[in-house]
Design a protein around this motif. Structure first.
Motif: not given
Length: 593
Positions: A4-9
């Motif tokens: 993904t573009t970023r991690p799930e927080i």
């Protein structure tokens, strides 16, 4: 593994996600200071009014979905203002207006956002108004980086600002020029308005609740209402008909209005309950889609089959929106029948192998649907109004990839909030002198034709597109939503399928390629439709897009990363908190720990 573009927080203390990084950070600062999700939502929302003035404002409107942990109660806060008491079809006809325009004072309703924030803060928050408003006041006074979209909007209206909307020019053309993207930008008039609201609230008494109510009264019965009353009675350029009109909104309309709580509507989907607003908002259209999709085996569908099926289901649900949705206090909306599983089963049976070119509302409970005469004529003529107007700010604001904001908050106590503030766009109505914000234009969603579910009635709520949502499951609550006008309850469908059916985490579900239909008339003036029209992200794959075209969909390739601005935050069954935000446009962010 899905990249993904970023991690799930993921964390245990608190999470905030929104359409602007400064709003997310401000909400998190409130959580760090000991505030709860309601406090943080108000702080984030007020910051959005400052830093995204082309997408929302203090004079706009907002629905909120809330879950309170101590009672386990889920409820809606209605911040959708109503039509002015003097706004009648006859009054518009006296101006030669056949359809309510999308720009200027003629489309103004009571500003509902501030009242909704104050209701939440007073009843469910724990901090003072000054403590949560300090972030917005600071950014308005000291400056923030002006967004590229806002800069584009201002540049496009520079002549209107300098020639007609002089209070807009004073703020948005500093030094006589449009600000550049990324430039430090201040709105001292808005800072002064917010500071005065706080100060007048504090003067109302020593108690937190007294002060919040005092600020609300200062807005709806005090200096803000007085200035709105004066301004709305003045003739302002809107490019419609004679080119300038007074508004119908008065201080008396503000004085009698209050935000309020309501019960949400729900359906079951993929093992959870999904909550939305009553049908004064378009939220039930998501519930209708999910009720139909619950009848099908989505997990076994190919990508092309899934996109086709979801699109055809959307056409059926939105056709019902056009025929049946409106303020249930002023219109007989058969919402229980519309959400009935048996009705959903009947409707989903209409989905065929090819793209439908019809607008097919159903007959819930055997009742005959009624569409606006202009919708019937337009659909027969290919979807376009023959006399659509081109005026400042007119047309669906999502053409410029925005029109609205969204925020989600979850705190360590289990409170969860989803809010979608919108309206009061700088490009759609002149800035009110001395206040630093514009009025909304939500009345454009009423029909002047009478006898319809969404016909104009003084005191009624327009059928807004604003649509926050909550997922409610065993030991979990998730807030979610997106800007996007009519697309809001389309982009969230693949998000929910990806998360709940395909098992993606929040960030992966948001990042996944999306699409939407333009088959039915837009909710925004001049209400253009594109029968069989679809926009889809390239990342769906050339073979999928080709198959959709072969089935009759008029597919426009929207590029790789263009559709949807979803964010989400909530509690997981294991007690952890999680959040994610849309990377498209490089603006939304999720934060937490």
């Amino acid at each position: 593994m899905t990249f993904t573009t970023r991690p799930e927080i993921v964390g245990t203390f608190g999470t905030v996600a929104s359409t602007h990084w400064l709003a997310s950070a401000s909400g998190m600062a409130v959580l760090e200071a000991g505030g709860n999700a309601f406090d943080a939502a108000v702080a984030s929302g007020l910051v959005l009014h400052v830093v995204e003035p082309h997408l929302n404002g203090l004079g706009g409107d907002m629905p909120v979905l809330c879950h309170e942990a101590t009672t386990g109660r889920t409820f809606t806060v209605c911040g959708q203002g109503v039509a002015p008491s003097s706004a009648t079809p006859e009054a518009y006809a006296a101006h030669g207006i056949e359809e309510i325009p999308g720009t200027g004072l003629l489309a103004a309703t009571v500003p509902g956002t501030f009242g909704a924030w104050m209701l939440m803060l007073e009843r469910y928050g724990s901090l003072t108004l000054r403590e949560v408003a300090q972030y917005a006041i600071g950014y308005a006074r000291d400056g923030y980086p002006f967004l590229a979209q806002a800069a584009t909007a201002v540049a496009a209206l520079e002549d209107v600002f300098t020639g007609h909307w002089h209070a807009s020019a004073e703020i948005y053309l500093p030094g006589g020029r449009a600000p550049e993207a990324g430039e430090r930008f201040c709105n001292p008039a808005l800072a002064a308005t917010l500071e005065r609201l706080v100060a007048e609230g504090e003067a109302a008494g020593p108690g937190r609740e007294q002060q919040i109510e005092g600020a609300r009264q200062a807005f709806y019965s005090g200096f803000v209402a007085e200035q709105i009353d004066i301004f709305a009675a003045s003739e302002q350029f809107d490019g419609v008909g004679s080119g300038a009109h007074r508004g119908f909104l008065t201080g008396a309309d503000l004085d009698v209005w209050r935000a309020r709580e309501e019960e949400p509507l729900t359906v079951d989907f993929a093992g959870v309950q999904v909550a939305k607003t009553q049908p004064w908002g378009q939220g039930p259209v998501l519930l209708q889609q999910l009720a139909m999709l619950e009848q099908l085996d989505l997990a076994e569908m190919s990508d092309a089959d899934l996109v086709h099926t979801v699109t055809e289901v959307a056409k059926l649900a939105f056709a019902d929106r056009e025929a049946w949705y409106g303020d249930p206090e002023h219109s007989d909306v058969p919402v229980e029948e519309l959400l009935r599983a048996g009705y959903a089963a009947e409707r989903v049976g209409l989905v065929g192998a090819d793209a439908s070119g019809e607008l097919r509302p159903g007959s819930p409970g055997g009742r005959a649907p009624r569409l606006p005469a202009r919708v019937v004529a337009a659909m027969a003529d290919g979807g376009a109004w023959p006399d659509g107007l081109a005026t400042p700010g007119q047309g669906e604001p999502t053409v410029a990839r925005g029109d609205t904001c969204h925020l989600d908050v979850a705190d360590r106590w289990g409170n969860v909030v989803a809010a979608t503030p919108s309206g009061g766009w700088l490009q759609s109505s002149p800035t009110i002198p001395g206040l630093g914000f514009a009025l909304g234009t939500r009345a454009q969603m009423f029909w002047l034709e009478q006898g319809l579910a969404s016909s104009l009635v003084p005191g009624a709520r327009p059928r807004t597109t604003l649509s926050p949502g909550l997922l409610l499951g065993t030991d979990r609550v998730l807030a979610f939503g997106t800007p996007g006008g009519d697309q809001q309850d389309q982009w969230t469908v693949p998000f929910l399928i990806n998360h709940l059916v395909r098992g993606m985490d929040l960030q992966a579900a948001i990042d996944a390629p999306s699409w939407h239909s333009m088959h039915w008339p837009s909710s925004f003036a001049p209400r253009v439709a594109q029968p069989r029209g679809m926009r889809a992200e390239s990342r769906l794959g050339a073979d999928v897009l080709a198959e959709l075209r072969a089935r009759g969909h008029q597919v426009e390739d929207a590029g790789d990363w263009s559709l949807g601005r979803i964010s989400a935050a909530g509690t997981r069954p294991d007690g952890m908190l999680h959040a994610a935000a849309n990377p498209r446009g490089m603006q939304g962010y999720a934060v937490g720990r």
